[in-house]
Design an enzyme around this catalytic site. Sequence first.
Site, PDB file in Angstrom:
ATOM      1  N   TYR A   1       0.831  -1.231   0.000  1.00  0.00           N
ATOM      2  CA  TYR A   1       0.000   0.000   0.000  1.00  0.00           C
ATOM      3  C   TYR A   1       0.855   1.266   0.000  1.00  0.00           C
ATOM      4  O   TYR A   1       0.426   2.315   0.473  1.00  0.00           O
ATOM      5  CB  TYR A   1      -0.986   0.008   1.183  1.00  0.00           C
ATOM      6  N   ARG A   2       2.087   1.157  -0.511  1.00  0.00           N
ATOM      7  CA  ARG A   2       3.003   2.319  -0.559  1.00  0.00           C
ATOM      8  C   ARG A   2       3.312   2.889   0.823  1.00  0.00           C
ATOM      9  O   ARG A   2       3.641   4.054   0.978  1.00  0.00           O
ATOM     10  CB  ARG A   2       2.462   3.415  -1.485  1.00  0.00           C
ATOM     11  N   LEU A   3       3.176   2.017   1.829  1.00  0.00           N
ATOM     12  CA  LEU A   3       3.534   2.435   3.201  1.00  0.00           C
ATOM     13  C   LEU A   3       4.995   2.046   3.419  1.00  0.00           C
ATOM     14  O   LEU A   3       5.326   1.247   4.291  1.00  0.00           O
ATOM     15  CB  LEU A   3       2.608   1.759   4.215  1.00  0.00           C
ATOM     16  N   HIS A   4       5.852   2.597   2.562  1.00  0.00           N
ATOM     17  CA  HIS A   4       7.232   2.137   2.487  1.00  0.00           C
ATOM     18  C   HIS A   4       8.022   2.503   3.744  1.00  0.00           C
ATOM     19  O   HIS A   4       7.556   3.275   4.578  1.00  0.00           O
ATOM     20  CB  HIS A   4       7.902   2.736   1.251  1.00  0.00           C
TER      21      HIS A   4
END
Length: 200
Positions: free
Chosen positions: A178-181
């Site tokens: 979820y692009r919660l890098h």
Amino acid sequence: MSDIPLIDLKADPFALFAAWMSDAEKSEPNDPNAMAVATATPDGRPSVRMLLLKGADERGFVFYTNLESRKGLELLANPHAALLFHWKSLRRQIRIEGPVEAVTTEEADAYFASRSRMSRLGAIASDQSRPLDDRSTFEERLKAADEKYGDGPIPRPVNWSGFRVVPEAIEFWQDRPYRLHDRAVWTRDGNGWNVTRLYP
Ligand SMILES: Cc1cc2nc3c(=O)[nH]c(=O)nc-3n(C[C@H](O)[C@H](O)[C@H](O)COP(=O)(O)O)c2cc1C
């Protein structure tokens, strides 16, 4: 949320770099040591190209090239660079920034001597980044170098050597769902490092 471990802020950045490079060597189809190298003119106009990393230790990150190429001239006039590794299959990125210094004559000679004969002749024959009127001119220069050196030793051209990027900052980026890098940056602090996690 994800079983990918977070970047360990207690890690030594050079050891973490080596671990990620080792992972890349196992997973990348070719040139895991390929990196984008950004340089800039003294008035700040940037340029970037891919190069191969040929040395990495606590002193810095080394690449070899023609000193009279575009990058070579930019680095001689403005000795700062930024490096970027992106390993697509691992979904990881490393950014490195810092001043550059010349490698020693001994280092350059040793690396040059390790290259294949054709690569060494190519370094002699190529006026890297300068206009080439016709491919045949390059091939004739290669042939002339081939005949000149025969089976004997091939000297390293004086305009071919290496640069070492002495890191002031090393940032690791790990993809997460979820692009919660996850990002962490080590910045030089005297003889040690400060480390900070960054918002993605
Ligand atoms: C994967 C890859 C690796 C490369 N490695 C090098 C290298 O180690 N040294 C080099 O001089 N050029 C290398 N090149 C060529 C450079 O990208 C570039 O074309 C050349 O160095 C001239 O750049 P400049 O005009 O900005 O100086 C590589 C290209 C690719 C795509």
